[in-house]
Each structure stands twice: as C-alpha cells, then as structure tokens.
Design a protein around this motif. Sequence first.
Motif, PDB file in Angstrom:
ATOM      1  N   GLY A  60      -8.980  -8.622   2.140  1.00  0.00           N
ATOM      2  CA  GLY A  60      -8.874  -7.425   1.306  1.00  0.00           C
ATOM      3  C   GLY A  60      -7.593  -6.663   1.581  1.00  0.00           C
ATOM      4  N   PHE A  61      -7.243  -6.517   2.851  1.00  0.00           N
ATOM      5  CA  PHE A  61      -5.995  -5.842   3.225  1.00  0.00           C
ATOM      6  C   PHE A  61      -4.794  -6.586   2.658  1.00  0.00           C
ATOM      7  N   THR A  62      -4.808  -7.914   2.779  1.00  0.00           N
ATOM      8  CA  THR A  62      -3.702  -8.728   2.262  1.00  0.00           C
ATOM      9  C   THR A  62      -3.562  -8.571   0.760  1.00  0.00           C
ATOM     10  N   LEU A  79      -0.333  -7.571  -3.237  1.00  0.00           N
ATOM     11  CA  LEU A  79      -0.210  -7.723  -4.685  1.00  0.00           C
ATOM     12  C   LEU A  79       0.800  -6.750  -5.300  1.00  0.00           C
ATOM     13  N   PRO A  80       0.693  -5.442  -5.067  1.00  0.00           N
ATOM     14  CA  PRO A  80       1.676  -4.539  -5.693  1.00  0.00           C
ATOM     15  C   PRO A  80       3.098  -4.755  -5.205  1.00  0.00           C
ATOM     16  N   THR A  81       3.282  -5.012  -3.917  1.00  0.00           N
ATOM     17  CA  THR A  81       4.634  -5.200  -3.396  1.00  0.00           C
ATOM     18  C   THR A  81       5.255  -6.496  -3.910  1.00  0.00           C
ATOM     19  N   ASN A  82       4.451  -7.550  -4.039  1.00  0.00           N
ATOM     20  CA  ASN A  82       4.988  -8.811  -4.561  1.00  0.00           C
ATOM     21  C   ASN A  82       5.261  -8.726  -6.061  1.00  0.00           C
ATOM     22  N   ILE A  83       4.446  -7.972  -6.797  1.00  0.00           N
ATOM     23  CA  ILE A  83       4.728  -7.768  -8.222  1.00  0.00           C
ATOM     24  C   ILE A  83       6.041  -7.015  -8.389  1.00  0.00           C
ATOM     25  N   LEU A  84       6.253  -6.011  -7.550  1.00  0.00           N
ATOM     26  CA  LEU A  84       7.505  -5.258  -7.579  1.00  0.00           C
ATOM     27  C   LEU A  84       8.691  -6.160  -7.245  1.00  0.00           C
ATOM     28  N   SER A 135      -2.437 -16.425   9.006  1.00  0.00           N
ATOM     29  CA  SER A 135      -1.517 -17.049   8.048  1.00  0.00           C
ATOM     30  C   SER A 135      -1.541 -16.331   6.709  1.00  0.00           C
ATOM     31  N   THR A 136      -2.710 -15.811   6.330  1.00  0.00           N
ATOM     32  CA  THR A 136      -2.803 -15.126   5.037  1.00  0.00           C
ATOM     33  C   THR A 136      -2.002 -13.822   5.037  1.00  0.00           C
ATOM     34  N   LEU A 137      -1.792 -13.228   6.208  1.00  0.00           N
ATOM     35  CA  LEU A 137      -1.031 -11.975   6.279  1.00  0.00           C
ATOM     36  C   LEU A 137       0.411 -12.170   5.839  1.00  0.00           C
ATOM     37  N   ASN A 138       0.876 -13.414   5.832  1.00  0.00           N
ATOM     38  CA  ASN A 138       2.247 -13.687   5.415  1.00  0.00           C
ATOM     39  C   ASN A 138       2.529 -13.157   4.011  1.00  0.00           C
ATOM     40  N   ALA A 139       1.524 -13.216   3.130  1.00  0.00           N
ATOM     41  CA  ALA A 139       1.722 -12.797   1.738  1.00  0.00           C
ATOM     42  C   ALA A 139       2.012 -11.305   1.610  1.00  0.00           C
ATOM     43  N   CYS A 140       1.542 -10.503   2.556  1.00  0.00           N
ATOM     44  CA  CYS A 140       1.831  -9.068   2.488  1.00  0.00           C
ATOM     45  C   CYS A 140       2.995  -8.676   3.391  1.00  0.00           C
TER      46      CYS A 140
END
Length: 327
Positions: A16-18, A23-28, A263-268
């Motif tokens: 959920g944190f990731t 999501l918003p930072t990667n969309i930006l 590893s999932t934290l990499n996305a954020c």
Amino acid sequence: MAWTVGLSKLVLAVYGFTLITGLPTNILAFYTFFQKVRQRSTPMDVLLFSLTISDLIFLFFLPFRMVEAANMKWTMPYFLCPLTGFIFYSVIANSVLHLTAISVERYLGVAFPIKYRLKRNPRSAVIASVIFALMSMGHCSIVYIIQYHHYFNPNTTDPSKRNTCYEEFSKEQLDILLPIRLELSVVFFLIPFIICCFCYIQCIRILSRLSAVNIKKRYRAIGMALGTLLVFVICFMPFNISHVDGFVNSHSSKWREHALLTSTLNACLDPFIFYFSSSALRETFKKVLQGLVTRLLVPCCGSALCSSLFNRGKPEVRTQSSDDSIL
C-alpha cells in the motif's frame, strides 16, 4: 510460505505504501520524460523514461498481489498468477539493468565529457532499453515454465485447482528453479552492483577534484550515487541473497517473501533518483509543490503574499538546458 495474519498485514502495508507514494511520483516522472523525449532527448532521458514505464507497469499489477495478501490465498483466475509473478520479477530485473546503464552513462559523461557528448546518441539508449526488457522477460519466463511443469502428468495436481500462487514446488521443480535463481542473482544483481559501485565511486573521485564544479551540482551527483547504491543494498540485495541461500540449502527460503517486500520499494524510490538525474523533473516537482502550497495558503494569506513568498530571493530566470549528461 504459509500466510499468517501478521504477514498479511505487513505485505498490505508495504504494498500500500509503495502504491500510494510510487504511483503519483512515477506519473509525474512519466509526463516529464515524455515531454523531453518528444523534444530534444538525451540517452539519460530515454533510460529514465523507460524505467518509469517499467515502474508503472509494476504498480498496475501490484493490487493483484494485495488481493492475495488480504485473502491469504490465491482466489483470482489462475492465469493471473503466473502473469503477475512474471511481471513482478521481470520489472525487478529490468530496473537493475536500467539503474546500471544510468550509472555507466553518468560515468562516461563525467570521465569523458567532450568525447562522450560528441558520440552519444539517444537511439543507443532505446536499443539498450529494448535489450534490457527482452533479457528480463526471457530470464523470468521461468515462472511460466515452473508453474506448468508436469502439467500433463496425471499424478500432478492441476495448478489451477490450488489456492496458492508460485509457492509449492516439487523436488523436480526445485532442481530446475534453484540453479536458475542463482544465475539470476549473478546476472541481475552481483555484476550490475559491481559496475554501479565502480562508476559512481569514479564519478565522486573525479568531481571532488574539479574545483570549477558548482557545489550544488556536486552534491546532487553524490546524492544520486549514494541513492542508487542504497536502492541496490536495501531493495535488491535481500531478495538475491535468498536465491543464494535457496541454492546452497536446496530449498525455497521461507523468508523469501519478506525479502521480496524490499524489492517492491524500488518502484517508489526510483523517482527520488530521477530527481537527482534530471533538471526537468526537478522543475516539474517544484511547480507541483508550489501549486499545492498555493492552494493551501491562498485561503489563509491571499495570493499576493503567497506570490511574494515564492519569489523572495528567487534568482533571475535562465533558459533551462536540456542537457543533463554530466550533472
């Protein structure tokens, strides 16, 4: 792996944190790099844009894993099980290769600024991104091979009738899977990590000797180097250690699911590396932040006061260079 209430809550919290932060930072970041690639792009822009797309694909499939964690078993159509696993592991491997390529690009820009600027070509970064994607998907296709191994054997339980996803393995499956996991840890972690360490240590050494380099730019370069290496250590190292542990002990490590969480934290965390890499993204972040602060402050202090706060001490606006190849 046996699901427990505690593990379920932990997985949901991390995923959920990731999702909320990534999501918003990667969309930006996607919007920013898309605009740059359409205009005058550099190899760095192409690599960052490709990595952003990879992270967004990862975040799109993250809710499927969250549903599994919430139910503590696999309840969705079974074809989504190998698909989500394939996407998960492919994106992790793809991210490692992209971060490594970014470190090499930074090193070449710092060590050979004139020669590299004359020879660099965004097309080479496009080709590299395609190769990275094909390598990642090719290696991680093992998910499909293992999921449907002995599918037509009448003595083997039909995978689609299980309520687990990529967890229960027979000895025959482990004999195939464990050596491949070890190979994955070498190709998609050990070698890239060594390359990144070399490139960024050299970058820091070179920049520390250049007195003409602006102190802020030097700190940004150091921040990017340390940030990337921390991502390798925090996000990728535990998961790849589980591969080695599984191979040495001939089993699938019970703590592997916990290692996968990092590893999932990499996305954020990737967008923060992007921040140090691209002046265009820094400007976009600044505009978005100023817009949010203005909306919050205008009802309280008025637009004139908010404008004075943002413009106080603001230097004369200069034309932004699209070239981020060195710093």
